[in-house]
Every structure is written in structure tokens, then in C-alpha cells.
Design a protein around this motif. Structure first.
Motif, short mmCIF file in Angstrom:
data_model
loop_
_atom_site.label_atom_id
_atom_site.label_comp_id
_atom_site.label_asym_id
_atom_site.label_seq_id
_atom_site.Cartn_x
_atom_site.Cartn_y
_atom_site.Cartn_z
N CYS A 131 -0.67 19.99 30.75
CA CYS A 131 -0.06 19.00 29.84
C CYS A 131 -0.88 18.81 28.59
CB CYS A 131 0.20 17.70 30.56
SG CYS A 131 -1.17 16.56 30.56
N HIS B 199 -4.78 17.87 36.62
CA HIS B 199 -4.52 16.54 37.19
C HIS B 199 -3.06 16.39 37.61
CE1 HIS B 199 -3.56 16.26 32.93
NE2 HIS B 199 -2.63 15.41 33.30
N GLU B 200 -2.24 17.42 37.38
CA GLU B 200 -0.83 17.36 37.79
C GLU B 200 -0.70 18.33 38.96
OE1 GLU B 200 1.52 18.30 34.35
OE2 GLU B 200 0.72 16.62 33.21
N GLU C 139 3.32 13.60 38.36
CA GLU C 139 2.37 12.84 37.53
C GLU C 139 2.86 12.73 36.09
OE1 GLU C 139 -1.15 11.85 35.05
OE2 GLU C 139 0.04 13.67 34.92
#
Ligand SMILES: [Zn+2]
Length: 338
Positions: free
Chosen positions: A38, A60-61, A144
Motif C-alpha cells: 500500500c 502490514h496487510e 486492513e
């Protein structure tokens, strides 16, 4: 076990890590299957993300599988497929004790402040795992991103009889759009890229899409019947766009910054004051947002199909990353497969 680590801006390196140890009390060992890329990862790659330090394992996703859990963990078990809420808060902090772990003053976000998921396996606090029964790992890696938009729309208090202007149609803007639409509100999207606007119109069924110009305010008034939008959500992280957004809310309206900049944002106070405007920031998301989104995807109320436009494996990411920086390559969401 090999991980991909960002050593410094634009420099990835494969690093050998020791095998993860067995999970302690409150922990789970997870195997990583999918990692979404992202804007945060891209900003970290470019050296423009104010919260990132180097070297850093990004990611983090995450769509993960539980491998083992600590003795006291009961809500997940080996074999479960989960989305990871990557905001590792201190439960004793002021914000966490008041139900706002997303903005905990000692927050450690996986892949930002602390190492993330671009590695085969790692230990995570089990309380950060959200189980899904029917979602694929790819869908789990999207949760997320969607949560960021979900939280931004909650922060805005958007109601079904209002109009919401979303500025910036990257993944965060699109995630925001999903939840703005679920309220029943009228939605308008502004972006520089005609390709992104076409995507909003075609795939997300947004009636009104606009490119920024000197005429933006009058165009908005035309669409809304003389008024300006009650809610403006800026998902650009661009300080000029964020400054200009102060003048686009209706009198009594709310402005939400979900994008992030390290620079100063300026506004003319009298123009904002006469509107009695409300300014809100939206940081990360809440645990309940993850639960809600998993439910919405399972119920078919959010279609994840248009979202993933690019895929690569971990070895290819250093080569593929530069192409994900170009909006004209049509990237909405790239997903790394492990
Ligand atoms: Zn993200």
C-alpha cells in the motif's frame, strides 16, 4: 528462513533470519501467505514515510495461517486463516484503556515501527488475529486496507442524507469510498488521474468523478444543488490538497485527514471558523472494524474482486516495486504471494 528487508530507501535485501521460537503466553506463530502493498509501503520505499525507520521488514496487510498458539490462547487455533490487525498497542496506555488502541501513544505498527510480514513466519500477539471462515488469504490481506477506510468514515459521522467528497482515489480513497457508499450517502471522487476516476465510475459505480481545477468548488455546488459536501475526506497525504480541502466543506461540515504528510498544512482560519468546521484525523483502525469487514465480505456486501490488479512473489518484489509507483500502470492493489 529468508525475509525481504528494506535496508534504506529503494534498497531491498534478502536476509537470513533465525527460525521463530515457540509462541509464549498470549502469542501466536503465524505463517504468512499474502501481503498487500500500500501507500505506506511505497512511501517507506521512497523514504517519505515519517514513521518508518530502517532497516525494516515491510508488510502490514496480511493474510496468515495460525501455526501454533501460546498455552492461554483460545480464540484462534492452528490451521485458522486470519487477518492481522497490525497495530501493536500497549494495552496499559491512556488511549488503549479508552478503547482507542489504534492511536496508542506507544503504538508499534508491523512493517512501520517494527518488522512486518515479508517473511515466511513470525510471532504476533494472538489478540491481533481476526479469524475468517470463508475468506481467501488474498481477501484477508485486503481487510486492513478496507479497515482504514471503514475507520475514516466512522470518524466523519457520515449520514445517508449527506454528501461525501473523497479526495484521492488510491487504495485508501477507494476503501473510504466503499464505506461511504454503505451509509447511502451521495459520493463524489476527485483525483488527478483520469484512469483512477474511470475505475471509480466503472468498478465502484460512482456517479460523479472530477479532476481538481480552479472550478472544483463551483462543480461541487452544481452537483449538490448549490451546497458544498457535509463531509470531505482527504486521502492524498498531499499538503496542498489537504490545505485546499478546508475550503470545500459545507458550513457546519467535517474534514477528515486519512492521508498522512510530514509537512505543514496551512489554512486560513477565518474561512474555516465561519463554517464552524470540524477537523478530524483518522489513524489506522479499530479491532471492531476488522470484525465488521470480514462479516461484510462474507455476506457479499463488499466485492473484493476489482481490488487486486497485480501479483508477484517475494523474490520479484524488488524488481516489481518501481512499477507500482506509477499510477498509469493501473495498480489498485498489488499482492505479494509467499
Ligand atoms: Zn496499508
Amino acid at each position: 528462513m529468508y525475509a525481504l528487508r528494506l535496508e534504506s530507501p529503494k534498497t531491498f535485501r534478502q536476509v537470513e533470519l533465525p527460525q521463530s521460537s515457540a509462541p509464549a503466553i498470549g502469542e501466536a506463530l503465524v505463517r504468512v501467505h499474502r501481503v498487500g502493498i500500500c501507500g505506506t509501503d511505497i512511501s517507506a520505499y521512497l523514504g517519505k514515510m515519517p514513521f518508518v525507520t530502517y532497516p525494516r521488514i515491510l508488510g502490514h496487510e496480511l493474510g496468515v495461517e495460525v501455526v501454533a498458539v501460546g498455552d492461554d490462547v483460545t480464540h484462534v487455533r492452528p490451521g485458522d486463516r486470519c487477518s492481522v490487525e497490525p497495530y501493536i498497542d500497549d494495552p496499559t496506555s491512556y488511549a488503549s484503556r479508552r478503547g482507542r488502541p489504534n492511536c496508542c501513544e506507544r503504538l508499534q505498527v508491523l512493517g512501520v515501527h517494527t518488522d512486518g510480514g515479508m517473511r515466511p513466519a513470525f510471532l504476533v500477539p494472538a489478540r491481533k488475529l481476526h479469524v475468517a471462515r470463508t475468506l481467501s488469504y488474498e481477501q484477508l490481506a485486503l481487510v486492513e486496507t478496507l479497515a482504514i477506510g471503514c475507520h475514516a468514515v466512522s470518524r466523519s459521522g457520515l449520514a445517508g442524507d449527506e454528501t461525501c467528497l473523497i479526495i484521492g482515489a488510491g487504495p485508501i480513497g477507494l476503501a473510504t469510498l466503499e464505506f461511504a457508499k454503505l451509509t447511502g450517502a451521495k459520493t463524489i471522487v476527485v483525483d488527478l488521474s483520469q484512469q483512477r476516476l474511470d475505475f471509480c465510475r466503472r468498478q465502484m459505480h460512482v456517479e460523479h468523478v472530477l479532476q481538481p481545477s480552479d472550478r472544483l468548488e463551483s462543480q461541487l455546488r452544481e452537483i449538490i444543488g448549490g451546497n458544498l459536501p457535509e463531509v470531505v475526506i482527504d486521502a492524498t497525504g498531499n499538503p496542498q490538497s489537504m490545505s485546499a480541502a478546508f475550503n470545500l466543506i459545507a458550513h457546519g461540515g467535517r474534514l477528515v485527514f486519512v492521508g498522512l504528510t510530514g509537512e505543514e498544512v496551512r489554512f486560513r482560519h477565518s474561512a474555516f471558523h465561519k463554517r464552524e468546521g470540524t477537523l478530524l484525523c483518522s489513524r489506522n483502525a479499530l479491532p471492531g472494524d476488522f470484525v465488521r469487514i470480514i462479516g461484510l465480505i462474507e455476506a457479499g456486501q463488499i466485492d473484493t474482486q476489482p481490488w487486486i490488479t497485480h501479483r508477484c512473489d517475494l523474490d520479484d518484489l524488488p524488481n516489481a516495486m518501481p512499477s507500482y509507483l506509477q499510477p498509469d500502470t493501473g495498480v489498485v492493489k498489488a499482492v505479494v504471494e509467499l
